[in-house]
Design a protein around this motif. Structure first.
Motif, short mmCIF file in Angstrom:
data_model
loop_
_atom_site.label_atom_id
_atom_site.label_comp_id
_atom_site.label_asym_id
_atom_site.label_seq_id
_atom_site.Cartn_x
_atom_site.Cartn_y
_atom_site.Cartn_z
N SER A 41 -3.35 2.24 -9.91
CA SER A 41 -3.17 0.97 -9.20
C SER A 41 -3.67 -0.23 -9.99
O SER A 41 -3.50 -1.37 -9.57
N GLU A 42 -4.29 0.02 -11.15
CA GLU A 42 -4.74 -1.07 -12.02
C GLU A 42 -3.78 -1.16 -13.20
O GLU A 42 -3.57 -0.17 -13.91
N ALA A 54 0.82 -1.22 0.00
CA ALA A 54 0.00 0.00 0.00
C ALA A 54 0.85 1.26 0.00
O ALA A 54 0.43 2.30 -0.52
N TYR A 86 5.23 -0.87 -10.41
CA TYR A 86 3.98 -0.62 -9.68
C TYR A 86 4.14 0.58 -8.75
O TYR A 86 3.22 1.41 -8.64
N PRO A 122 -0.21 -6.41 -6.96
CA PRO A 122 -1.51 -6.29 -7.63
C PRO A 122 -1.34 -6.11 -9.15
O PRO A 122 -0.84 -5.09 -9.61
N TYR A 175 -7.23 0.69 -16.91
CA TYR A 175 -5.96 0.21 -16.37
C TYR A 175 -4.82 0.81 -17.19
O TYR A 175 -5.00 1.24 -18.33
N LYS A 222 1.87 3.84 -8.88
CA LYS A 222 1.08 4.18 -7.69
C LYS A 222 1.34 5.61 -7.23
O LYS A 222 0.44 6.29 -6.73
N SER A 223 2.58 6.08 -7.44
CA SER A 223 2.91 7.46 -7.07
C SER A 223 2.13 8.46 -7.92
O SER A 223 2.01 9.63 -7.57
#
Length: 433
Positions: A241-242, A44, A232, A267, A376, A236-237
């Motif tokens: 997240s997909e 996370a 990832y 993920p 995504y 994410k930054s």
């Protein structure tokens, strides 16, 4: 860390033993008895960490106390001392560049980490460590640079005559010192078969301390998971997240590492395997019948593999369940004409110069996106710097490629290679001599 053979789950060996033996006697491949799951909190908050910090976290999860934490940290920081940036070509399509290491190919992650691990475990050994490696292009250069000058080691690289690019050949035949090259009059599959035969030869096993630097070695596979977590983290930054990863696939170690990362808790929506005409796996995913065939030479030479060794690892990850593999892996294959068209489109539409392997990955990523709409990020892997494939580009396009530091030096160095037929007895005599 304990490992078993894909042919015998009752076999149990240490990480150190698996690193040096490379290939179990039953001709399977080593796999971890337990695949560690990274903490949800780490996943996370992964965007807070650097590539080196992520690499250390993943390596520790696998290796545990086999290498003390301080020593492993120093090893990781020495091996992974270059970047792997994600660059967006459009709002939902990005490329993960894995060619910023010393050999300009993604193999630097595995080869450099493995050479440091072997050097660490060999500190107390007096016998010479004989490292064998078969290459279809990029592995040889990465292994040569990874082991160059490492005390107590000698590397023998087998490559198929006339089936690697000039730059690739220069990277694996011009070093001398503890690096030797054999130019085999055959295919990559022939080179790989010779290496496997050597490990199963009783006389060689008794007289030489043999190990492999191919992706059959577990120490090559583990560090290839690093860049999937790092990609990832970069996404994410940016609030993404997909994602779907599209991977140029030859011996299937690269996508195997991605699936290993997925099993660790990364993920990922889907993995897409992109191949050239050597389409054993795409055919298998459609028919359910695994039928290897002799490799065919293509523009994307590092993917010219007719019988991918690492496919058994992927099957093992999913307990041989074809439906589960199909649920997580899609596959597409392309010929040389389509590859050249993709190179041209990437250049004209995005001003991006991609090597043939990268262009095939982009094609597959677009094909998957067309069939599976969704919100995504489509991330395709760029596995080699385009400078390694001058014949793939028009002269005016190749002239625009910025050469990495040191790339021009190879052209002035003398080739040092032993010519050999596909003959195990000749190869065995070479090793024993």
């Amino acid at each position: 860390m304990k490992l078993y053979s894909t042919h015998n789950k009752d076999l149990s060996v240490s990480f150190q033993e698996a690193v040096f033996n490379s290939l179990p006697a039953d001709k399977g491949l080593y796999m971890p008895e337990e695949i560690p799951r990274l903490e949800p909190f780490f996943i996370a908050h992964i965007a807070q960490y650097s590539l080196q910090e992520i690499a250390l976290k993943v390596a520790q999860a696998f290796i545990g106390n086999d290498i003390p934490a301080a020593d492993l940290k120093a090893l990781v920081e020495d091996a992974i001392n270059f970047e792997a940036p994600v660059k967006f070509l459009s709002k939902d399509t990005a490329v993960l560049e894995l060619f910023h290491g010393p050999s300009y190919a993604f193999k630097d992650f595995g080869a450099r980490f493995m050479s440091r691990v072997m050097g660490y475990f060999s500190k107390e050994e007096t016998d010479l460590l004989e490292v064998l490696v078969a290459t279809s292009g990029d592995t040889g250069g990465a292994v040569a640079l990874g082991f160059l000058g490492v005390e107590g080691t000698r590397v023998t690289i087998l490559y198929p005559k006339g089936k690697v690019s000039k730059v690739q050949e220069q990277q694996l035949t011009t070093h001398g010192q503890n690096i030797r090259a054999i130019e085999v009059d055959g295919t990559f599959d022939d080179c790989q078969a010779l290496v496997k035969q050597a490990f199963n030869d009783e006389e060689l096993s008794k007289k030489l301390r043999l190990t492999s630097a191919n992706s059959i070695n577990i120490a090559r596979l583990i560090p290839q998971t690093f860049y999937y977590f790092w990609a990832y983290a970069q996404l994410k930054s940016q609030g993404i997240s997909e994602l779907v990863f599209t991977v140029p696939s030859g011996n299937f170690g690269n996508i195997g590492a991605g699936l290993l990362a997925y099993k660790m808790g990364l993920p990922v929506n889907k993995f897409v395997a992109a191949t050239n005409l050597n389409d054993t796996v795409p055919r298998y995913l459609v028919s359910g019948s695994y039928e290897p065939k002799p490799s065919v030479q293509t523009l994307a030479n590092a993917m010219d593999v007719g019988n991918p060794s690492n496919w058994v690892r992927i099957q093992d990850l999913f307990d041989q369940d074809l439906s589960e593999i199909q649920g997580m892996v899609s596959a597409y294959s392309y010929d040389d004409e389509q590859t050249r068209e993709a190179i041209d489109r990437l250049y004209k539409d995005f001003n991006y110069i991609a090597c043939p392997h990268t262009a095939i990955a982009w094609l597959a990523s677009q094909a998957y996106k067309k069939e599976h709409a969704g919100r995504y990020a489509s991330v395709f892997l760029s596995t080699a710097h385009p400078c390694k494939f001058p014949d793939a580009f028009p002269a005016e396009v190749f002239a625009e490629i910025t050469l990495p530091e040191g790339a021009q030096d190879y052209a002035t160095q003398e080739k040092q290679a032993t010519a050999m037929a596909v003959d195990f007895e000749a190869f065995k005599s070479f090793l024993l001599a």
